[in-house]
Design a protein around this motif. Structure first.
Motif, PDB file in Angstrom:
ATOM      1  N   SER A  61       0.943  -1.249  -0.044  1.00 62.23           N
ATOM      2  CA  SER A  61      -0.112  -0.053  -0.044  1.00 62.23           C
ATOM      3  C   SER A  61       0.867   1.281   0.031  1.00 62.23           C
ATOM      4  O   SER A  61       2.026   1.101   0.411  1.00 62.23           O
ATOM      5  CB  SER A  61      -0.854   0.133   1.174  1.00 62.23           C
ATOM      6  N   ASN A  62       0.329   2.444  -0.388  1.00 60.65           N
ATOM      7  CA  ASN A  62       1.085   3.792  -0.416  1.00 60.65           C
ATOM      8  C   ASN A  62       1.571   4.169   1.143  1.00 60.65           C
ATOM      9  O   ASN A  62       2.113   4.546   1.120  1.00 60.65           O
ATOM     10  CB  ASN A  62       0.229   4.756  -1.211  1.00 60.65           C
ATOM     11  N   ASP A  63       0.348   3.710   1.802  1.00 60.92           N
ATOM     12  CA  ASP A  63       0.672   4.272   3.319  1.00 60.92           C
ATOM     13  C   ASP A  63      -0.494   3.390   4.241  1.00 60.92           C
ATOM     14  O   ASP A  63      -1.259   2.751   3.495  1.00 60.92           O
ATOM     15  CB  ASP A  63       0.604   5.608   3.537  1.00 60.92           C
ATOM     16  N   SER A  66      -4.144   3.724   3.150  1.00 59.56           N
ATOM     17  CA  SER A  66      -4.523   3.716   1.840  1.00 59.56           C
ATOM     18  C   SER A  66      -5.063   1.994   1.587  1.00 59.56           C
ATOM     19  O   SER A  66      -4.582   1.345   2.378  1.00 59.56           O
ATOM     20  CB  SER A  66      -3.492   3.890   0.724  1.00 59.56           C
ATOM     21  N   VAL A  80       2.922   1.609  -6.805  1.00 55.10           N
ATOM     22  CA  VAL A  80       2.810   2.412  -5.545  1.00 55.10           C
ATOM     23  C   VAL A  80       3.412   3.817  -6.056  1.00 55.10           C
ATOM     24  O   VAL A  80       4.131   4.094  -6.750  1.00 55.10           O
ATOM     25  CB  VAL A  80       3.558   2.083  -4.313  1.00 55.10           C
ATOM     26  N   THR A  81       2.887   4.906  -5.272  1.00 62.52           N
ATOM     27  CA  THR A  81       3.517   6.158  -5.724  1.00 62.52           C
ATOM     28  C   THR A  81       4.076   6.994  -4.440  1.00 62.52           C
ATOM     29  O   THR A  81       4.157   8.244  -4.633  1.00 62.52           O
ATOM     30  CB  THR A  81       1.969   6.953  -6.068  1.00 62.52           C
ATOM     31  N   THR A  82       4.740   6.247  -3.924  1.00 63.41           N
ATOM     32  CA  THR A  82       5.848   6.872  -2.760  1.00 63.41           C
ATOM     33  C   THR A  82       6.735   5.947  -2.470  1.00 63.41           C
ATOM     34  O   THR A  82       6.510   4.511  -2.958  1.00 63.41           O
ATOM     35  CB  THR A  82       4.799   6.639  -1.302  1.00 63.41           C
ATOM     36  N   PRO A  85       6.280   2.789   0.879  1.00 63.69           N
ATOM     37  CA  PRO A  85       5.261   1.889   0.835  1.00 63.69           C
ATOM     38  C   PRO A  85       5.166   1.211   2.080  1.00 63.69           C
ATOM     39  O   PRO A  85       6.155   1.017   2.636  1.00 63.69           O
ATOM     40  CB  PRO A  85       5.267   1.018  -0.595  1.00 63.69           C
ATOM     41  N   ARG A 175       6.593   7.474  -8.656  1.00 64.47           N
ATOM     42  CA  ARG A 175       6.171   8.775  -7.865  1.00 64.47           C
ATOM     43  C   ARG A 175       5.932   9.966  -8.805  1.00 64.47           C
ATOM     44  O   ARG A 175       6.446   9.998  -9.835  1.00 64.47           O
ATOM     45  CB  ARG A 175       7.452   9.239  -6.836  1.00 64.47           C
TER      46      ARG A 175
END
Length: 176
Positions: A61-63, A66, A80-82, A85, A175
Motif C-alpha cells: 500500500s502507499n501508506d 490507503s 505505489v506512488t511513494t 510503501p 512517484r
C-alpha cells in the motif's frame, strides 16, 4: 468301524492357534508396513511437519491509510506512488499443526521482509517483531526506494521454527 464326527483334540488346538495367528497378523501387518514406509520417507517430509505455514496474502500500500494491492493480481503488478510503501502479510495460519492459538499470545513472532531490485540486487532486509499473532507490516523507510521495479517477500519465525518464504511479489514505484 464307525466314522468320527468330532475332530481330534490336538487338531482343534491347532486350528484355534492358526486362527489367532491370522488375526494377530491382520492387525500387525498394516502397522509394520506403515512403520517401514515412514522409515523410507524422505527427511524433508518429517521436517515439513515442523515448519510454520508460509504467510498469506502479501500486499502493498502507499501508506497505512490507503487500500492494499494484493500480490499476484491477474490485473498486473502493484504500483505505489511513494518511496515509503507499507508491506503486509497475514500470519494467522502460522501456528504449527495441532496447536491452539492462545488467547493472549506468548512471545511475539519475528517477521523478516526482503526487498530486491527487479535485477535481484538487495535493497532492504529488515526483521520486525509482530505486535499481533495475526499479521505483520513494515513501512519502508523514506529514501530506501527510488522510482523503478522491485520485488519483495516475507517469512516468519517463532522460536527455532521458521516458515518458507512467500513467493516474490513484483511491484513498481512511480512517484508523481
Amino acid at each position: 468301524m464307525g466314522t468320527r464326527t468330532q475332530p481330534r483334540r490336538g487338531t482343534r488346538r491347532t486350528t484355534v492357534a492358526l486362527v489367532a495367528a491370522c488375526a494377530v497378523g491382520a492387525v500387525a501387518a498394516p502397522l509394520a508396513f506403515a512403520a517401514a514406509s515412514a522409515e523410507r520417507a524422505p527427511a524433508t517430509a518429517a521436517a515439513d511437519d515442523r515448519l510454520l505455514r508460509t504467510p498469506e496474502a502479501p500486499r502493498i500500500s502507499n501508506d497505512s491509510y490507503s487500500g492494499f494491492q494484493f500480490c499476484g493480481d491477474p490485473a498486473g503488478n502493484p504500483v505505489v506512488t511513494t518511496g515509503s510503501p507499507t508491506l503486509a502479510a497475514t500470519l494467522e495460519s502460522v501456528a504449527p499443526p495441532g496447536t491452539v492459538e492462545p488467547a493472549r499470545p506468548g512471545p511475539r513472532r519475528k517477521v523478516t521482509f526482503e526487498i530486491d531490485t527487479a535485477a535481484g540486487k538487495p535493497a532492504l532486509h529488515r526483521q520486525v517483531t509482530s505486535d499481533t499473532s495475526h499479521d505483520a507490516a513494515l513501512q519502508v523507510p523514506e529514501g530506501t526506494l527510488s522510482d523503478g521495479s522491485y520485488r519483495w517477500r516475507v517469512r516468519v519465525k517463532d522460536g527455532g521454527t521458521a516458515s518458507a518464504w512467500t513467493a516474490w511479489c513484483d511491484f513498481t514505484v512511480e512517484r508523481a
